[in-house]
Motif scaffolding. Structure first.
Motif, PDB file in Angstrom:
ATOM      1  N   PHE A  44       0.939  -1.203   0.084  1.00 55.04           N
ATOM      2  CA  PHE A  44      -0.106   0.128   0.045  1.00 55.04           C
ATOM      3  C   PHE A  44       0.859   1.252   0.002  1.00 55.04           C
ATOM      4  O   PHE A  44       0.547   2.453  -0.774  1.00 55.04           O
ATOM      5  CB  PHE A  44      -0.910   0.030   1.272  1.00 55.04           C
ATOM      6  CG  PHE A  44      -2.011  -0.891   1.164  1.00 55.04           C
ATOM      7  CD1 PHE A  44      -2.991  -1.008   0.150  1.00 55.04           C
ATOM      8  CD2 PHE A  44      -2.109  -2.023   2.225  1.00 55.04           C
ATOM      9  CE1 PHE A  44      -4.082  -1.846   0.049  1.00 55.04           C
ATOM     10  CE2 PHE A  44      -3.130  -3.026   2.158  1.00 55.04           C
ATOM     11  CZ  PHE A  44      -4.196  -2.632   1.263  1.00 55.04           C
ATOM     12  N   LEU A  45       1.845   1.154   0.981  1.00 50.59           N
ATOM     13  CA  LEU A  45       3.014   2.305   0.695  1.00 50.59           C
ATOM     14  C   LEU A  45       3.604   2.376  -0.588  1.00 50.59           C
ATOM     15  O   LEU A  45       3.502   3.505  -0.817  1.00 50.59           O
ATOM     16  CB  LEU A  45       3.949   2.077   1.887  1.00 50.59           C
ATOM     17  CG  LEU A  45       4.922   3.137   2.232  1.00 50.59           C
ATOM     18  CD1 LEU A  45       4.215   4.625   2.652  1.00 50.59           C
ATOM     19  CD2 LEU A  45       6.003   2.712   3.316  1.00 50.59           C
ATOM     20  N   TYR A  46       3.979   1.397  -1.175  1.00 50.40           N
ATOM     21  CA  TYR A  46       4.651   1.539  -2.318  1.00 50.40           C
ATOM     22  C   TYR A  46       3.712   2.142  -3.427  1.00 50.40           C
ATOM     23  O   TYR A  46       4.172   2.876  -4.058  1.00 50.40           O
ATOM     24  CB  TYR A  46       5.105   0.228  -2.832  1.00 50.40           C
ATOM     25  CG  TYR A  46       6.288  -0.376  -1.781  1.00 50.40           C
ATOM     26  CD1 TYR A  46       7.186   0.279  -1.264  1.00 50.40           C
ATOM     27  CD2 TYR A  46       6.230  -1.883  -1.795  1.00 50.40           C
ATOM     28  CE1 TYR A  46       8.099  -0.367  -0.540  1.00 50.40           C
ATOM     29  CE2 TYR A  46       7.277  -2.428  -0.781  1.00 50.40           C
ATOM     30  CZ  TYR A  46       8.110  -1.754  -0.338  1.00 50.40           C
ATOM     31  OH  TYR A  46       9.121  -2.386   0.518  1.00 50.40           O
ATOM     32  N   LYS A  47       2.776   1.635  -3.501  1.00 56.61           N
ATOM     33  CA  LYS A  47       1.733   2.108  -4.401  1.00 56.61           C
ATOM     34  C   LYS A  47       1.341   3.645  -4.419  1.00 56.61           C
ATOM     35  O   LYS A  47       1.182   4.086  -5.529  1.00 56.61           O
ATOM     36  CB  LYS A  47       0.391   1.158  -4.328  1.00 56.61           C
ATOM     37  CG  LYS A  47      -0.378   1.446  -5.513  1.00 56.61           C
ATOM     38  CD  LYS A  47      -1.692   0.324  -5.397  1.00 56.61           C
ATOM     39  CE  LYS A  47      -2.552   0.844  -6.680  1.00 56.61           C
ATOM     40  NZ  LYS A  47      -3.021  -0.184  -7.484  1.00 56.61           N
ATOM     41  N   ARG A  84       3.201   4.850  -7.425  1.00 55.02           N
ATOM     42  CA  ARG A  84       2.063   5.112  -8.388  1.00 55.02           C
ATOM     43  C   ARG A  84       2.646   4.579  -9.782  1.00 55.02           C
ATOM     44  O   ARG A  84       2.710   4.956 -10.870  1.00 55.02           O
ATOM     45  CB  ARG A  84       1.640   6.395  -8.633  1.00 55.02           C
ATOM     46  CG  ARG A  84       0.931   7.070  -7.360  1.00 55.02           C
ATOM     47  CD  ARG A  84       0.649   8.564  -7.821  1.00 55.02           C
ATOM     48  NE  ARG A  84       1.665   9.282  -8.326  1.00 55.02           N
ATOM     49  CZ  ARG A  84       2.724   9.853  -7.722  1.00 55.02           C
ATOM     50  NH1 ARG A  84       2.712   9.870  -6.429  1.00 55.02           N
ATOM     51  NH2 ARG A  84       3.423  10.719  -8.496  1.00 55.02           N
ATOM     52  N   PRO A  85       2.972   2.926  -9.869  1.00 55.48           N
ATOM     53  CA  PRO A  85       3.393   2.349 -11.081  1.00 55.48           C
ATOM     54  C   PRO A  85       2.477   2.232 -11.881  1.00 55.48           C
ATOM     55  O   PRO A  85       1.544   1.673 -11.699  1.00 55.48           O
ATOM     56  CB  PRO A  85       4.095   1.027 -10.431  1.00 55.48           C
ATOM     57  CG  PRO A  85       3.272   0.871  -9.164  1.00 55.48           C
ATOM     58  CD  PRO A  85       2.884   2.240  -8.533  1.00 55.48           C
ATOM     59  N   ILE A 112       7.267   2.581 -18.529  1.00 55.48           N
ATOM     60  CA  ILE A 112       7.173   2.594 -17.259  1.00 55.48           C
ATOM     61  C   ILE A 112       7.295   3.633 -16.554  1.00 55.48           C
ATOM     62  O   ILE A 112       8.077   4.562 -16.681  1.00 55.48           O
ATOM     63  CB  ILE A 112       8.475   1.797 -16.624  1.00 55.48           C
ATOM     64  CG1 ILE A 112       8.322   0.328 -17.145  1.00 55.48           C
ATOM     65  CG2 ILE A 112       8.126   1.391 -15.088  1.00 55.48           C
ATOM     66  CD1 ILE A 112       9.732  -0.766 -16.835  1.00 55.48           C
ATOM     67  N   SER A 113       6.149   4.127 -15.696  1.00 54.68           N
ATOM     68  CA  SER A 113       5.851   5.429 -15.162  1.00 54.68           C
ATOM     69  C   SER A 113       6.065   4.997 -13.515  1.00 54.68           C
ATOM     70  O   SER A 113       5.169   4.106 -13.060  1.00 54.68           O
ATOM     71  CB  SER A 113       4.435   5.974 -15.248  1.00 54.68           C
ATOM     72  OG  SER A 113       4.560   6.347 -16.740  1.00 54.68           O
ATOM     73  N   MET A 114       7.123   5.528 -12.862  1.00 52.57           N
ATOM     74  CA  MET A 114       7.193   5.377 -11.219  1.00 52.57           C
ATOM     75  C   MET A 114       7.466   6.778 -11.034  1.00 52.57           C
ATOM     76  O   MET A 114       8.207   7.814 -11.295  1.00 52.57           O
ATOM     77  CB  MET A 114       8.585   4.500 -10.971  1.00 52.57           C
ATOM     78  CG  MET A 114       8.233   3.184 -11.729  1.00 52.57           C
ATOM     79  SD  MET A 114       7.598   2.333 -10.232  1.00 52.57           S
ATOM     80  CE  MET A 114       8.020   0.468 -10.711  1.00 52.57           C
ATOM     81  N   MET A 135       6.367  -5.106 -11.664  1.00 51.74           N
ATOM     82  CA  MET A 135       5.434  -5.250 -10.790  1.00 51.74           C
ATOM     83  C   MET A 135       3.970  -5.434 -11.683  1.00 51.74           C
ATOM     84  O   MET A 135       3.212  -4.385 -11.273  1.00 51.74           O
ATOM     85  CB  MET A 135       5.497  -4.493  -9.745  1.00 51.74           C
ATOM     86  CG  MET A 135       6.660  -4.622  -9.050  1.00 51.74           C
ATOM     87  SD  MET A 135       6.878  -3.211  -7.568  1.00 51.74           S
ATOM     88  CE  MET A 135       7.247  -1.942  -8.483  1.00 51.74           C
ATOM     89  N   VAL A 136       3.891  -6.351 -12.369  1.00 53.88           N
ATOM     90  CA  VAL A 136       2.372  -6.467 -13.252  1.00 53.88           C
ATOM     91  C   VAL A 136       1.980  -7.586 -13.183  1.00 53.88           C
ATOM     92  O   VAL A 136       2.407  -8.635 -12.938  1.00 53.88           O
ATOM     93  CB  VAL A 136       2.838  -6.069 -14.568  1.00 53.88           C
ATOM     94  CG1 VAL A 136       3.073  -4.585 -14.828  1.00 53.88           C
ATOM     95  CG2 VAL A 136       3.632  -6.852 -15.197  1.00 53.88           C
TER      96      VAL A 136
END
Length: 146
Positions: A70-73, A77-78, A89-91, A123-124
């Motif tokens: 949850f924190l990573y997301k 916001r990958p 890839i958007s990070m 991470m997909v």
């Protein structure tokens, strides 16, 4: 390098499950360090043979592993986009585009790919990975005919 959205064949935002199962090595190491720090603080407060210590240690493990996606997301916001010629890839709002000529699967059936010479974890979902593998197959097949 931004691609127009009309060129996007497939687009996906990482889900909780994808972020839980397909973390990068950096994320795994940071979780381990966080768990060790939590355990060291807990060991200073409570004796290690105490039942409360064991329950809280288990709670720390669940919190670190279960809540970190949850924190990573929220922070990263990958977002992954696949076009005919690029993987985008958007990070954290930073978009990186990799030509499919520089993308290759490292381990068959896994989420590790070599992107411009660096081994990366995508991470997909499996569905996105199958689209990517299919696109890589067609891209490499088309380049062999030329």
């Amino acid at each position: 390098m931004k691609k127009p959205t009309t060129d996007v064949l497939y687009q996906e935002e990482s889900s909780y499950k994808d972020m839980l199962l397909r973390k990068t090595w950096r994320m795994r190491i940071s979780e381990t360090v966080l768990f060790v720090l939590g355990m060291m603080i807990l060991a200073q407060i409570l004796p290690t043979n105490n039942t409360t210590f064991k329950v809280l240690a288990f709670a720390i493990a669940i919190a670190v592993v279960g809540l970190s996606p949850f924190l990573y997301k929220s922070m990263l916001r990958p977002m992954y986009k696949l076009t005919k010629t690029h993987l985008i890839i958007s990070m954290s709002g930073k978009e990186t585009s990799y030509p499919l000529s520089e993308v290759e699967q490292v381990i068959e059936g896994r989420h590790f790919y070599r992107l411009s010479g660096k081994k990366e974890s995508l991470m997909v979902s499996r569905q996105f990975l199958s689209h990517l593998n299919e696109r890589l197959f067609y891209y490499k097949k088309g380049n062999k005919r030329r």
